[in-house]
Write an enzyme that holds these catalytic residues in place. Sequence first.
Site, mmCIF file in Angstrom:
data_model
loop_
_atom_site.group_PDB
_atom_site.id
_atom_site.type_symbol
_atom_site.label_atom_id
_atom_site.label_comp_id
_atom_site.label_asym_id
_atom_site.label_seq_id
_atom_site.Cartn_x
_atom_site.Cartn_y
_atom_site.Cartn_z
ATOM 1 N N ARG A 1 37.556 46.073 32.613
ATOM 2 C CA ARG A 1 39.006 46.250 32.559
ATOM 3 C C ARG A 1 39.446 45.771 31.181
ATOM 4 N NH1 ARG A 1 38.631 49.199 36.230
ATOM 5 N NH2 ARG A 1 39.520 49.031 38.330
ATOM 6 N N GLU B 1 47.321 50.737 29.419
ATOM 7 C CA GLU B 1 46.888 52.137 29.554
ATOM 8 C C GLU B 1 48.062 52.990 30.018
ATOM 9 O OE1 GLU B 1 43.410 52.232 32.086
ATOM 10 O OE2 GLU B 1 42.341 50.808 30.828
ATOM 11 N N HIS C 1 39.599 55.816 30.021
ATOM 12 C CA HIS C 1 39.295 55.258 31.353
ATOM 13 C C HIS C 1 38.695 56.326 32.271
ATOM 14 C CE1 HIS C 1 40.470 51.948 34.423
ATOM 15 N NE2 HIS C 1 39.362 52.552 34.769
HETATM 16 P P1 NAP Z 1 30.240 44.114 41.503
HETATM 17 O O1 NAP Z 1 29.011 44.738 42.082
HETATM 18 O O2 NAP Z 1 31.080 43.281 42.376
HETATM 19 O O3 NAP Z 1 29.766 43.267 40.211
HETATM 20 C C1 NAP Z 1 30.591 42.387 39.528
HETATM 21 C C2 NAP Z 1 29.745 41.346 38.821
HETATM 22 O O4 NAP Z 1 30.609 40.485 38.063
HETATM 23 C C3 NAP Z 1 28.951 40.445 39.782
HETATM 24 O O5 NAP Z 1 27.646 40.312 39.291
HETATM 25 C C4 NAP Z 1 29.669 39.107 39.710
HETATM 26 O O6 NAP Z 1 28.810 38.001 39.828
HETATM 27 C C5 NAP Z 1 30.221 39.137 38.291
HETATM 28 N N1 NAP Z 1 31.385 38.255 38.174
HETATM 29 C C6 NAP Z 1 32.463 38.170 38.985
HETATM 30 N N2 NAP Z 1 33.330 37.238 38.534
HETATM 31 C C7 NAP Z 1 32.767 36.723 37.418
HETATM 32 C C8 NAP Z 1 33.167 35.695 36.509
HETATM 33 N N3 NAP Z 1 34.308 35.033 36.685
HETATM 34 N N4 NAP Z 1 32.349 35.417 35.470
HETATM 35 C C9 NAP Z 1 31.183 36.080 35.324
HETATM 36 N N5 NAP Z 1 30.751 37.055 36.147
HETATM 37 C C10 NAP Z 1 31.534 37.366 37.192
HETATM 38 O O7 NAP Z 1 31.197 45.226 40.911
HETATM 39 P P2 NAP Z 1 30.813 46.612 40.198
HETATM 40 O O8 NAP Z 1 30.822 47.704 41.194
HETATM 41 O O9 NAP Z 1 29.596 46.411 39.364
HETATM 42 O O10 NAP Z 1 32.117 46.815 39.277
HETATM 43 C C11 NAP Z 1 32.451 45.870 38.281
HETATM 44 C C12 NAP Z 1 33.810 46.182 37.670
HETATM 45 O O11 NAP Z 1 33.704 47.331 36.853
HETATM 46 C C13 NAP Z 1 34.916 46.537 38.678
HETATM 47 O O12 NAP Z 1 35.528 45.388 39.225
HETATM 48 C C14 NAP Z 1 35.872 47.374 37.855
HETATM 49 O O13 NAP Z 1 36.896 46.569 37.316
HETATM 50 C C15 NAP Z 1 34.995 47.916 36.727
HETATM 51 N N6 NAP Z 1 34.857 49.383 36.830
HETATM 52 C C16 NAP Z 1 35.370 50.160 35.847
HETATM 53 C C17 NAP Z 1 35.252 51.535 35.917
HETATM 54 C C18 NAP Z 1 35.798 52.431 34.838
HETATM 55 O O14 NAP Z 1 36.243 53.528 35.137
HETATM 56 N N7 NAP Z 1 35.761 52.022 33.581
HETATM 57 C C19 NAP Z 1 34.603 52.129 37.016
HETATM 58 C C20 NAP Z 1 34.094 51.298 38.000
HETATM 59 C C21 NAP Z 1 34.228 49.928 37.903
HETATM 60 P P3 NAP Z 1 28.144 37.565 41.251
HETATM 61 O O15 NAP Z 1 27.234 38.678 41.627
HETATM 62 O O16 NAP Z 1 27.449 36.324 40.931
HETATM 63 O O17 NAP Z 1 29.309 37.414 42.172
#
Ligand code: NAP
Length: 325
Positions: free
Chosen positions: A237, A266, A284
């Site tokens: 984000r 955005e 995005h």
């Molecule tokens: P996810 O599986 O929940 O992975 C998030 C990771 O971030 C986990 O490994 C988590 O650690 C880590 N994390 C959470 N809080 C943290 C902190 N304070 N400091 C350090 N690490 C932290 O989610 P995902 O499916 O991979 O998606 C991740 C993010 O990508 C979404 O939340 C979204 O905002 C973004 N995204 C963007 C797009 C786009 O269109 N650009 C598309 C999809 C997603 P733990 O495993 O230890 O909890």
Amino acid sequence: MKKTVLAFNRVSPELVERLQPHVELIVPSPERGDIATQFAAALPHTHGLIGAGRPLGEEQLRSAERLEVISSISVGYDNYDVDYLTQRGILLTNTPDVLTESTADLAFALLMSAARRVAELDAWTKAGNWKRTVESALFGCDVHGKTLGIVGLGNIGAAIARRGRLGFGMNVLYSGNSRKPALEQELGAQYRSLDELLGEADFVCLVVPLSAQTRHLIGRRELALMKPSAILVNIARGAVVDEAALIEALQEKRIRGAGLDVYEKEPLADSPLFALPQAVTLPHIGSATHETRQAMADRAVDNLLAALAGERPRDLVNPQAWRKA
Ligand code: NAP
């Protein structure tokens, strides 16, 4: 009697077709006037909301007295005031997993484009600049064999790491909340503190959810820890990065480049980033493929219909609300 569902943004004909037999569907349309007015008028009768990209909390939902569920067509849920929804017993669902691989593909496209100057040299070629063999001023940097630093090794982070390790022979580092022994085993990924990762990685990929803890996780101090030859990729984000500090670092060539899909505000307009060829700026589109957006919509419809039928939806963000609902 059918329950009422209000759809906002990302409303495809397929989504309408799937929902219509089951619910009374309201889709605000510009042809009928102001969208915000139509949205506000429908809220008091609405049992379910489905969509993405709209901040929803106490201010917006005060009048939504019958609301049971919000089904977000996204994995990130930083737009929603989860505490408020939970307190009111409103279920919030998201669409994890189905967008993981497409978003990882896009992260790698940004990484490759910034490293090999794909977008910049495409524009350069089309502008008629290619008169003789390209000289070193336009060379990029290698990707294979380099060090990939993943900040947030969750679903998408792991999918990016696999591409780097298995496709490009990269050395994978990661930082985050917890150690990932299975991925350390599978990919030889090594855990680092954020500061250590920033100092060692040739490519830093941000894949954490936006939260109070991750807002401006990468600011002036963190950018200064990166190698001058390193590239920052942000598909998480926009607000995970202090954008003004990033622009400054790019302008002063304190890092090599950036691949960006997300921004603090955005849509991105009139940004100093537009004057920086070493910044690749996408609008995005992490999950924006036909297949993935369809899969996300399907998953969101499944979550919505389950919740409205009184069943526990598969992707419940706030399980505490389940007991209250
Ligand atoms: P996810 O599986 O929940 O992975 C998030 C990771 O971030 C986990 O490994 C988590 O650690 C880590 N994390 C959470 N809080 C943290 C902190 N304070 N400091 C350090 N690490 C932290 O989610 P995902 O499916 O991979 O998606 C991740 C993010 O990508 C979404 O939340 C979204 O905002 C973004 N995204 C963007 C797009 C786009 O269109 N650009 C598309 C999809 C997603 P733990 O495993 O230890 O909890």
